[in-house]
Design a protein around this motif. Structure first.
Motif, PDB file in Angstrom:
ATOM      1  N   ALA A 179      35.029  39.072  43.631  1.00 47.28           N
ATOM      2  CA  ALA A 179      36.436  39.459  43.765  1.00 47.28           C
ATOM      3  C   ALA A 179      36.959  40.083  42.477  1.00 47.28           C
ATOM      4  CB  ALA A 179      37.270  38.246  44.156  1.00 47.28           C
ATOM      5  N   GLN A 180      36.623  39.494  41.341  1.00 50.05           N
ATOM      6  CA  GLN A 180      37.062  40.065  40.064  1.00 50.05           C
ATOM      7  C   GLN A 180      36.441  41.448  39.837  1.00 50.05           C
ATOM      8  OE1 GLN A 180      39.635  38.464  39.380  1.00 50.05           O
ATOM      9  NE2 GLN A 180      39.296  37.185  37.568  1.00 50.05           N
ATOM     10  N   GLY A 181      35.190  41.614  40.283  1.00 51.44           N
ATOM     11  CA  GLY A 181      34.546  42.924  40.168  1.00 51.44           C
ATOM     12  C   GLY A 181      35.259  43.993  40.975  1.00 51.44           C
ATOM     13  N   TRP A 182      35.702  43.647  42.182  1.00 54.58           N
ATOM     14  CA  TRP A 182      36.487  44.596  42.985  1.00 54.58           C
ATOM     15  C   TRP A 182      37.729  45.041  42.226  1.00 54.58           C
ATOM     16  CZ3 TRP A 182      36.791  40.665  47.554  1.00 54.58           C
ATOM     17  CH2 TRP A 182      35.611  40.714  48.306  1.00 54.58           C
ATOM     18  N   LEU A 183      38.448  44.061  41.713  1.00 56.03           N
ATOM     19  CA  LEU A 183      39.719  44.363  41.050  1.00 56.03           C
ATOM     20  C   LEU A 183      39.503  45.205  39.800  1.00 56.03           C
ATOM     21  CD1 LEU A 183      41.370  40.850  41.485  1.00 56.03           C
ATOM     22  CD2 LEU A 183      42.012  42.959  42.669  1.00 56.03           C
ATOM     23  N   ARG A 184      38.475  44.862  39.020  1.00 62.20           N
ATOM     24  CA  ARG A 184      38.196  45.657  37.824  1.00 62.20           C
ATOM     25  C   ARG A 184      37.843  47.100  38.198  1.00 62.20           C
ATOM     26  NH1 ARG A 184      37.574  44.506  32.715  1.00 62.20           N
ATOM     27  NH2 ARG A 184      37.372  42.246  33.018  1.00 62.20           N
ATOM     28  N   ALA A 185      37.032  47.270  39.246  1.00 59.89           N
ATOM     29  CA  ALA A 185      36.638  48.612  39.666  1.00 59.89           C
ATOM     30  C   ALA A 185      37.832  49.422  40.148  1.00 59.89           C
ATOM     31  CB  ALA A 185      35.584  48.529  40.770  1.00 59.89           C
ATOM     32  N   ALA A 186      38.828  48.736  40.690  1.00 59.24           N
ATOM     33  CA  ALA A 186      40.020  49.414  41.211  1.00 59.24           C
ATOM     34  C   ALA A 186      41.132  49.519  40.175  1.00 59.24           C
ATOM     35  CB  ALA A 186      40.540  48.670  42.432  1.00 59.24           C
ATOM     36  N   ASN A 187      40.845  49.091  38.931  1.00 57.35           N
ATOM     37  CA  ASN A 187      41.853  49.108  37.859  1.00 57.35           C
ATOM     38  C   ASN A 187      43.097  48.306  38.240  1.00 57.35           C
ATOM     39  OD1 ASN A 187      40.405  50.738  35.976  1.00 57.35           O
ATOM     40  ND2 ASN A 187      40.917  52.547  37.211  1.00 57.35           N
ATOM     41  N   LYS A 188      42.863  47.191  38.923  1.00 54.71           N
ATOM     42  CA  LYS A 188      43.948  46.292  39.282  1.00 54.71           C
ATOM     43  C   LYS A 188      43.891  45.059  38.394  1.00 54.71           C
ATOM     44  CE  LYS A 188      44.830  47.396  44.128  1.00 54.71           C
ATOM     45  NZ  LYS A 188      45.114  46.780  45.450  1.00 54.71           N
ATOM     46  N   PRO A 189      45.019  44.343  38.242  1.00 55.43           N
ATOM     47  CA  PRO A 189      44.991  43.105  37.445  1.00 55.43           C
ATOM     48  C   PRO A 189      44.002  42.104  38.028  1.00 55.43           C
ATOM     49  CG  PRO A 189      47.253  43.798  37.892  1.00 55.43           C
ATOM     50  CD  PRO A 189      46.378  44.672  38.725  1.00 55.43           C
ATOM     51  N   LEU A 190      43.248  41.463  37.149  1.00 57.47           N
ATOM     52  CA  LEU A 190      42.286  40.457  37.597  1.00 57.47           C
ATOM     53  C   LEU A 190      43.006  39.176  38.012  1.00 57.47           C
ATOM     54  CD1 LEU A 190      39.444  40.884  34.941  1.00 57.47           C
ATOM     55  CD2 LEU A 190      39.766  42.078  37.114  1.00 57.47           C
ATOM     56  N   LEU A 191      42.314  38.370  38.798  1.00 58.17           N
ATOM     57  CA  LEU A 191      42.897  37.107  39.251  1.00 58.17           C
ATOM     58  C   LEU A 191      43.145  36.174  38.064  1.00 58.17           C
ATOM     59  CD1 LEU A 191      40.697  36.319  42.385  1.00 58.17           C
ATOM     60  CD2 LEU A 191      42.966  37.362  42.327  1.00 58.17           C
ATOM     61  N   THR A 192      44.284  35.536  38.093  1.00 57.71           N
ATOM     62  CA  THR A 192      44.558  34.454  37.150  1.00 57.71           C
ATOM     63  C   THR A 192      43.963  33.171  37.725  1.00 57.71           C
ATOM     64  OG1 THR A 192      46.636  33.877  38.228  1.00 57.71           O
ATOM     65  CG2 THR A 192      46.721  35.569  36.489  1.00 57.71           C
ATOM     66  N   PRO A 193      43.830  32.114  36.921  1.00 53.03           N
ATOM     67  CA  PRO A 193      43.333  30.848  37.474  1.00 53.03           C
ATOM     68  C   PRO A 193      44.186  30.343  38.636  1.00 53.03           C
ATOM     69  CG  PRO A 193      43.200  30.806  35.085  1.00 53.03           C
ATOM     70  CD  PRO A 193      43.939  32.064  35.444  1.00 53.03           C
ATOM     71  N   ALA A 194      45.501  30.450  38.511  1.00 53.99           N
ATOM     72  CA  ALA A 194      46.382  29.973  39.576  1.00 53.99           C
ATOM     73  C   ALA A 194      46.232  30.812  40.837  1.00 53.99           C
ATOM     74  CB  ALA A 194      47.832  29.983  39.096  1.00 53.99           C
ATOM     75  N   LYS A 195      46.156  32.124  40.671  1.00 50.44           N
ATOM     76  CA  LYS A 195      46.014  33.003  41.829  1.00 50.44           C
ATOM     77  C   LYS A 195      44.665  32.776  42.513  1.00 50.44           C
ATOM     78  CE  LYS A 195      47.153  36.445  44.539  1.00 50.44           C
ATOM     79  NZ  LYS A 195      48.223  36.293  45.556  1.00 50.44           N
ATOM     80  N   ALA A 196      43.618  32.603  41.734  1.00 54.52           N
ATOM     81  CA  ALA A 196      42.291  32.355  42.313  1.00 54.52           C
ATOM     82  C   ALA A 196      42.302  31.073  43.141  1.00 54.52           C
ATOM     83  CB  ALA A 196      41.253  32.258  41.200  1.00 54.52           C
ATOM     84  N   ARG A 197      42.932  30.029  42.611  1.00 53.00           N
ATOM     85  CA  ARG A 197      43.009  28.764  43.361  1.00 53.00           C
ATOM     86  C   ARG A 197      43.771  28.965  44.667  1.00 53.00           C
ATOM     87  NH1 ARG A 197      45.862  23.641  40.599  1.00 53.00           N
ATOM     88  NH2 ARG A 197      43.772  23.175  39.825  1.00 53.00           N
ATOM     89  N   THR A 198      44.887  29.674  44.615  1.00 53.22           N
ATOM     90  CA  THR A 198      45.695  29.899  45.822  1.00 53.22           C
ATOM     91  C   THR A 198      44.917  30.661  46.877  1.00 53.22           C
ATOM     92  OG1 THR A 198      47.753  29.870  44.540  1.00 53.22           O
ATOM     93  CG2 THR A 198      47.811  30.975  46.686  1.00 53.22           C
ATOM     94  N   LEU A 199      44.196  31.698  46.479  1.00 54.28           N
ATOM     95  CA  LEU A 199      43.431  32.497  47.441  1.00 54.28           C
ATOM     96  C   LEU A 199      42.311  31.684  48.077  1.00 54.28           C
ATOM     97  CD1 LEU A 199      43.214  35.925  45.589  1.00 54.28           C
ATOM     98  CD2 LEU A 199      44.393  35.455  47.743  1.00 54.28           C
ATOM     99  N   LEU A 200      41.649  30.847  47.300  1.00 49.78           N
ATOM    100  CA  LEU A 200      40.589  30.007  47.865  1.00 49.78           C
ATOM    101  C   LEU A 200      41.152  29.001  48.862  1.00 49.78           C
ATOM    102  CD1 LEU A 200      38.404  29.334  44.699  1.00 49.78           C
ATOM    103  CD2 LEU A 200      37.798  30.758  46.664  1.00 49.78           C
ATOM    104  N   ARG A 201      42.359  28.555  48.622  1.00 51.70           N
ATOM    105  CA  ARG A 201      42.979  27.578  49.520  1.00 51.70           C
ATOM    106  C   ARG A 201      43.553  28.223  50.786  1.00 51.70           C
ATOM    107  NH1 ARG A 201      44.950  22.405  48.090  1.00 51.70           N
ATOM    108  NH2 ARG A 201      43.831  21.539  46.301  1.00 51.70           N
ATOM    109  N   THR A 202      43.920  29.491  50.708  1.00 51.14           N
ATOM    110  CA  THR A 202      44.601  30.133  51.841  1.00 51.14           C
ATOM    111  C   THR A 202      43.706  31.075  52.639  1.00 51.14           C
ATOM    112  OG1 THR A 202      45.422  31.871  50.341  1.00 51.14           O
ATOM    113  CG2 THR A 202      46.862  29.978  50.743  1.00 51.14           C
ATOM    114  N   THR A 203      42.502  31.328  52.183  1.00 54.08           N
ATOM    115  CA  THR A 203      41.556  32.145  52.942  1.00 54.08           C
ATOM    116  C   THR A 203      40.271  31.350  53.138  1.00 54.08           C
ATOM    117  OG1 THR A 203      40.532  33.170  50.984  1.00 54.08           O
ATOM    118  CG2 THR A 203      42.485  34.252  51.890  1.00 54.08           C
ATOM    119  N   GLY A 204      39.318  31.940  53.832  1.00 56.73           N
ATOM    120  CA  GLY A 204      38.010  31.306  53.977  1.00 56.73           C
ATOM    121  C   GLY A 204      37.848  30.589  55.303  1.00 56.73           C
TER     122      GLY A 204
END
Length: 535
Positions: A321-346
């Motif tokens: 996921a971080q690789g996608w964002l870096r390739a797209a020149n988007k802000p990388l996930l923060t620790p809080a955002k990463a936790r939220t996405l893991l809890r709300t998707t999957g």
């Protein structure tokens, strides 16, 4: 000022081995290593896997530009399937036992080649810091080598307050290391820098919501609060539980897919799960290269397990996921955002007998669903919107049709009006021409009739009348000749001057003829009158 001094039990790698499923021994086979990637079910589509193969189809989806540090004890960075994007041990001293560490980094970053296994994020740069250093020190040293958006993996758990140290040789009661204040502070140091920390929840079969974890040990500082309680201050790490793989994987059945494995810790604080059994990777499981034994640099296992195997699965998914964002020149996930996405998707956790979903280990990551969250497609048009668009189009078409019909009607009416006016004008012109022509013919008739005089004409008035008529006739002839053109008089010359001369000659000839006719008539009259007189 020293706030607290306490004894901390030694940490261990959170690999699970229950003795009931000993890895099968593999004979030494120095032949070329086969391709084992078809046995890595955790790479496959959700819900069985994490959709890693989907992740690789997107720019940066193999973790390009992301750095990962694994913290534990020993690794074999000379393994035949770990030769690319490997940073080696960057701090601390590696231990002689390299089985566990080699299994972990194989899950995350095994090379993509025709042999062995495939790493989830092979383009990420992976290195190691050893717990030959005190754990909190090692965590801080690793954090200083990373930047915001990079990832740290803590492959460690230790005995908690419920563990009975007397005569125990199992992992019951082992818990995640953030419970101890110095490790908590070191992890907080890392996440405060924007580094994502993935932490094994531990293999102690513990309910981390239990009240025992709210009791402050006597030597902890007075203001300490249970970090497993999400209402208390948090260190920001992502806690990883161990879930069962799909039944039938490698011929085994550990319960319903994504159900909590019996050894995995659980609770509201656990954020996500990975495969806790049957993970195919580099290295040996419990000292046995059960899949392929080609020597230390060609060992492979089918049975890596525990929150040890679950945590690198989650770590690899986040690296993609971080690789996608870096390739797209988007802000990388923060620790809080990463936790939220893991809890709300999957793919959601499932029940197992005696292990309901209320014993939370979280969802299994689904990289396709995660990508949809990070790169949302254009919103789908709702049914109401479709109806509104159709109604609008129909209205526009109707309006266009009405405008067209009005224009066509106006054009037809104007065309008919113009035609009528032209027709009436033409008829009027024709009538006027015919009337003029009739009048001219009447005049000509009158002249001819007057020229042919009857016997009763008075001789005295004739010369005067004849002369007047001849003059009138000459004038009429001049007007007629003026309008004659070559189409009516083909005998006329093409030259306007010659035409005029010819017209004069014709007029003179006509005049002479008329004069002669008049004179002949007069002479005849005189002869008749003379004869009558003689009588």
């Amino acid at each position: 000022t020293i706030e607290a001094a306490y004894h901390k039990p030694a940490g261990e790698t959170p690999i699970w081995y229950d003795g009931n499923q000993a890895p099968a021994s593999a004979n030494f086979t120095p032949a070329n290593t086969p391709d084992f990637s078809n046995q890595q079910g955790y790479l496959e589509a959700a819900p069985g896997g994490i959709n890693a193969r989907f992740a690789w189809t997107k720019p940066g989806g193999r973790g390009a530009g992301i750095r990962i540090i694994d913290l534990e004890w020993g690794w074999n960075f000379a393994h035949e399937d770990l030769l690319q994007n490997q940073g080696g041990i960057v701090d601390g001293a590696g231990f002689a036992d390299t089985d566990h560490g080699t299994c972990v980094i194989g899950v995350i970053s095994a090379d993509h080649n025709p042999i062995g296994v495939l790493g989830i994020a092979p383009d990420a740069n992976i290195s190691a810091v050893s717990f030959s250093l005190p754990t909190a020190t090692a965590i801080r040293k690793a954090a200083d080598r990373l930047q915001a958006g990079d990832i740290m993996l803590l492959e460690i758990h230790r005995p908690g307050p419920r563990h009975n140290f007397q005569g125990r040789n199992d992992q019951a009661g082992y818990i995640a290391v953030e419970w101890w204040p110095d490790d908590f502070a070191a992890i907080l140091y890392a996440t405060s820098k924007g580094i994502i920390v993935c932490e094994a929840a531990g293999n102690g079969s513990e309910n981390l919501d239990d009240n025992i974890y709210n009791i402050r040990p006597a030597n902890f500082q007075a203001n300490w609060k249970n970090p497993f309680d999400r209402n208390n201050p948090q260190c920001g790490a992502i806690l990883c539980g161990a879930g069962a793989p799909p039944p039938g994987t490698h011929g085994q059945n550990h319960g319903p897919d994504r159900s909590r494995l019996s050894f995995s810790n659980f609770g509201a604080c656990v954020d996500a799960q990975g495969w806790g059994r049957e993970v195919t990777t580099t290295g040996r499981s419990w000292g046995v290269a059960d899949l392929h034994n080609g020597g230390p640099n060609a060992w492979y296992t089918d049975h890596f397990s525990g929150t040890s195997s679950a945590s690198p699965v989650v770590t690899g998914a986040l690296a993609c996921a971080q690789g996608w964002l870096r390739a797209a020149n988007k802000p990388l996930l923060t620790p809080a955002k990463a936790r939220t996405l893991l809890r709300t998707t999957g793919s959601p956790q499932q029940d197992a007998p005696g292990r309901p979903v209320q014993e939370r280990i979280g969802n299994r990551p689904d990289l396709k669903a995660l990508h949809a969250q990070l790169f949302p497609a254009k919103p789908l048009i709702k049914e109401k919107d479709i109806k509104d668009i159709k109604d609008k189009n129909l209205k526009e078409k109707s309006e266009k049709k009405e405008v067209k019909e009005i224009k066509e009607k106006d054009f037809k009416e104007n065309k008919e009006k113009d035609f009528k006016e032209i027709k009436e004008k033409d008829v009027k012109d024709v009538k006027e021409f015919l009337e003029k022509d009739r009048k001219e013919k009447d005049k000509e008739k009158d002249i001819r009739e007057n020229i042919g005089m009857d016997d009763h004409i008075n001789i005295r008035s004739m010369p005067v009348s004849m002369e007047a008529r001849l003059n009138s006739l000459e004038t009429q002839l001049g007007q007629i000749m003026h309008f004659i053109d070559s189409s009516l008089r083909p005998d006329l010359s093409q030259s306007p001057l010659s035409q005029e001369a010819q017209n004069k000659e014709d007029l003179q000839a006509l005049s002479d003829a008329l004069a002669k006719q008049a004179q002949d008539a007069k002479n005849a009259k005189d002869v008749k009158d003379s004869e009558n007189f003689s009588r």
